[in-house]
Design a protein around this motif. Structure first.
Motif, PDB file in Angstrom:
ATOM      1  N   PRO A   6       0.806  -1.229   0.000  1.00 45.70           N
ATOM      2  CA  PRO A   6       0.000   0.000   0.000  1.00 45.70           C
ATOM      3  C   PRO A   6       0.835   1.273   0.000  1.00 45.70           C
ATOM      4  O   PRO A   6       0.435   2.269  -0.575  1.00 45.70           O
ATOM      5  CB  PRO A   6      -0.815  -0.093   1.289  1.00 45.70           C
ATOM      6  CG  PRO A   6      -0.776  -1.516   1.685  1.00 45.70           C
ATOM      7  CD  PRO A   6       0.482  -2.092   1.112  1.00 45.70           C
ATOM      8  N   HIS A   9       1.598   3.033  -3.298  1.00 40.93           N
ATOM      9  CA  HIS A   9       0.460   3.520  -4.061  1.00 40.93           C
ATOM     10  C   HIS A   9      -0.073   4.849  -3.545  1.00 40.93           C
ATOM     11  O   HIS A   9      -1.166   5.243  -3.888  1.00 40.93           O
ATOM     12  CB  HIS A   9      -0.662   2.486  -4.036  1.00 40.93           C
ATOM     13  CG  HIS A   9      -0.225   1.149  -4.527  1.00 40.93           C
ATOM     14  ND1 HIS A   9       0.287   0.950  -5.775  1.00 40.93           N
ATOM     15  CD2 HIS A   9      -0.193  -0.048  -3.916  1.00 40.93           C
ATOM     16  CE1 HIS A   9       0.594  -0.328  -5.922  1.00 40.93           C
ATOM     17  NE2 HIS A   9       0.324  -0.945  -4.798  1.00 40.93           N
ATOM     18  N   ASP A  15      -4.618   8.134  -5.642  1.00 41.73           N
ATOM     19  CA  ASP A  15      -4.198   6.753  -5.451  1.00 41.73           C
ATOM     20  C   ASP A  15      -4.833   6.108  -4.231  1.00 41.73           C
ATOM     21  O   ASP A  15      -5.179   4.936  -4.255  1.00 41.73           O
ATOM     22  CB  ASP A  15      -2.678   6.658  -5.334  1.00 41.73           C
ATOM     23  CG  ASP A  15      -1.991   6.909  -6.660  1.00 41.73           C
ATOM     24  OD1 ASP A  15      -2.687   6.904  -7.686  1.00 41.73           O
ATOM     25  OD2 ASP A  15      -0.778   7.111  -6.654  1.00 41.73           O
ATOM     26  N   TYR A  19      -6.925   2.792  -4.601  1.00 38.59           N
ATOM     27  CA  TYR A  19      -6.477   1.620  -3.855  1.00 38.59           C
ATOM     28  C   TYR A  19      -7.614   1.106  -2.956  1.00 38.59           C
ATOM     29  O   TYR A  19      -7.849  -0.095  -2.868  1.00 38.59           O
ATOM     30  CB  TYR A  19      -5.245   1.977  -3.016  1.00 38.59           C
ATOM     31  CG  TYR A  19      -4.566   0.786  -2.411  1.00 38.59           C
ATOM     32  CD1 TYR A  19      -3.607   0.078  -3.128  1.00 38.59           C
ATOM     33  CD2 TYR A  19      -4.867   0.358  -1.128  1.00 38.59           C
ATOM     34  CE1 TYR A  19      -2.974  -1.015  -2.580  1.00 38.59           C
ATOM     35  CE2 TYR A  19      -4.234  -0.742  -0.575  1.00 38.59           C
ATOM     36  CZ  TYR A  19      -3.298  -1.421  -1.300  1.00 38.59           C
ATOM     37  OH  TYR A  19      -2.675  -2.510  -0.757  1.00 38.59           O
ATOM     38  N   GLU A  23      -9.427  -2.586  -2.904  1.00 30.38           N
ATOM     39  CA  GLU A  23      -9.477  -3.404  -1.694  1.00 30.38           C
ATOM     40  C   GLU A  23     -10.919  -3.786  -1.362  1.00 30.38           C
ATOM     41  O   GLU A  23     -11.186  -4.908  -0.935  1.00 30.38           O
ATOM     42  CB  GLU A  23      -8.827  -2.674  -0.524  1.00 30.38           C
ATOM     43  CG  GLU A  23      -7.315  -2.662  -0.607  1.00 30.38           C
ATOM     44  CD  GLU A  23      -6.713  -4.051  -0.644  1.00 30.38           C
ATOM     45  OE1 GLU A  23      -7.029  -4.894   0.218  1.00 30.38           O
ATOM     46  OE2 GLU A  23      -5.906  -4.317  -1.564  1.00 30.38           O
ATOM     47  N   ARG A  74      -4.966  -3.801 -10.685  1.00 30.06           N
ATOM     48  CA  ARG A  74      -4.564  -2.617  -9.919  1.00 30.06           C
ATOM     49  C   ARG A  74      -3.089  -2.290 -10.167  1.00 30.06           C
ATOM     50  O   ARG A  74      -2.728  -1.139 -10.381  1.00 30.06           O
ATOM     51  CB  ARG A  74      -4.802  -2.844  -8.424  1.00 30.06           C
ATOM     52  CG  ARG A  74      -4.448  -1.636  -7.592  1.00 30.06           C
ATOM     53  CD  ARG A  74      -4.569  -1.913  -6.124  1.00 30.06           C
ATOM     54  NE  ARG A  74      -3.605  -2.928  -5.730  1.00 30.06           N
ATOM     55  CZ  ARG A  74      -3.725  -3.697  -4.659  1.00 30.06           C
ATOM     56  NH1 ARG A  74      -4.768  -3.592  -3.885  1.00 30.06           N
ATOM     57  NH2 ARG A  74      -2.806  -4.589  -4.366  1.00 30.06           N
ATOM     58  N   TYR A  78      -0.873   1.148 -12.136  1.00 35.08           N
ATOM     59  CA  TYR A  78       0.313   1.906 -11.747  1.00 35.08           C
ATOM     60  C   TYR A  78       1.403   1.839 -12.817  1.00 35.08           C
ATOM     61  O   TYR A  78       2.153   2.782 -12.997  1.00 35.08           O
ATOM     62  CB  TYR A  78       0.822   1.431 -10.391  1.00 35.08           C
ATOM     63  CG  TYR A  78      -0.129   1.828  -9.301  1.00 35.08           C
ATOM     64  CD1 TYR A  78      -0.218   3.153  -8.893  1.00 35.08           C
ATOM     65  CD2 TYR A  78      -0.993   0.906  -8.728  1.00 35.08           C
ATOM     66  CE1 TYR A  78      -1.126   3.539  -7.920  1.00 35.08           C
ATOM     67  CE2 TYR A  78      -1.894   1.287  -7.756  1.00 35.08           C
ATOM     68  CZ  TYR A  78      -1.958   2.606  -7.362  1.00 35.08           C
ATOM     69  OH  TYR A  78      -2.864   2.991  -6.413  1.00 35.08           O
TER      70      TYR A  78
END
Length: 95
Positions: A6, A9, A15, A19, A23, A74, A78
């Motif tokens: 985490p 990110h 972000d 994120y 999740e 995910r 990035y």
């Protein structure tokens, strides 16, 4: 830093939100899979319900397959943001 961490990110304000949504989706899929397996197991106590129980197992298995797929999606987000530095470090460290 490693993928799926985490802390890597949180370079941009958006972000954290992105994120968090992933999740939430990951947890929803995880709970759905578990519930489908419990329901499928109960259905197997009756011969009349074995076919629907088998379908619950199949859909639950698909949910379990979605879990790593969500994490990969995910991470690719990035990569698309040109965040190659962490990927290169991960490769160099052999992890």
């Amino acid at each position: 830093m490693k993928l799926f961490s985490p802390s890597r990110h949180q370079r941009y304000i958006s972000d954290k939100k992105y994120y968090a949504w992933f999740e939430l989706a990951y947890t929803t899929v995880d709970v759905s899979a578990a519930l489908l397996f419990v329901v499928g197991s109960v259905m197997f106590f009756s011969e009349d319900w074995q076919t629907p129980g088998t379908w619950c197992f199949l859909v639950g298995s698909i949910c379990f397959a979605l879990k790593p797929t969500l994490r990969i999606i995910r991470e690719f987000r990035y990569i698309e943001a040109d965040d190659y530095e962490d990927l290169a470090k991960r490769y160099e460290n052999g992890s």
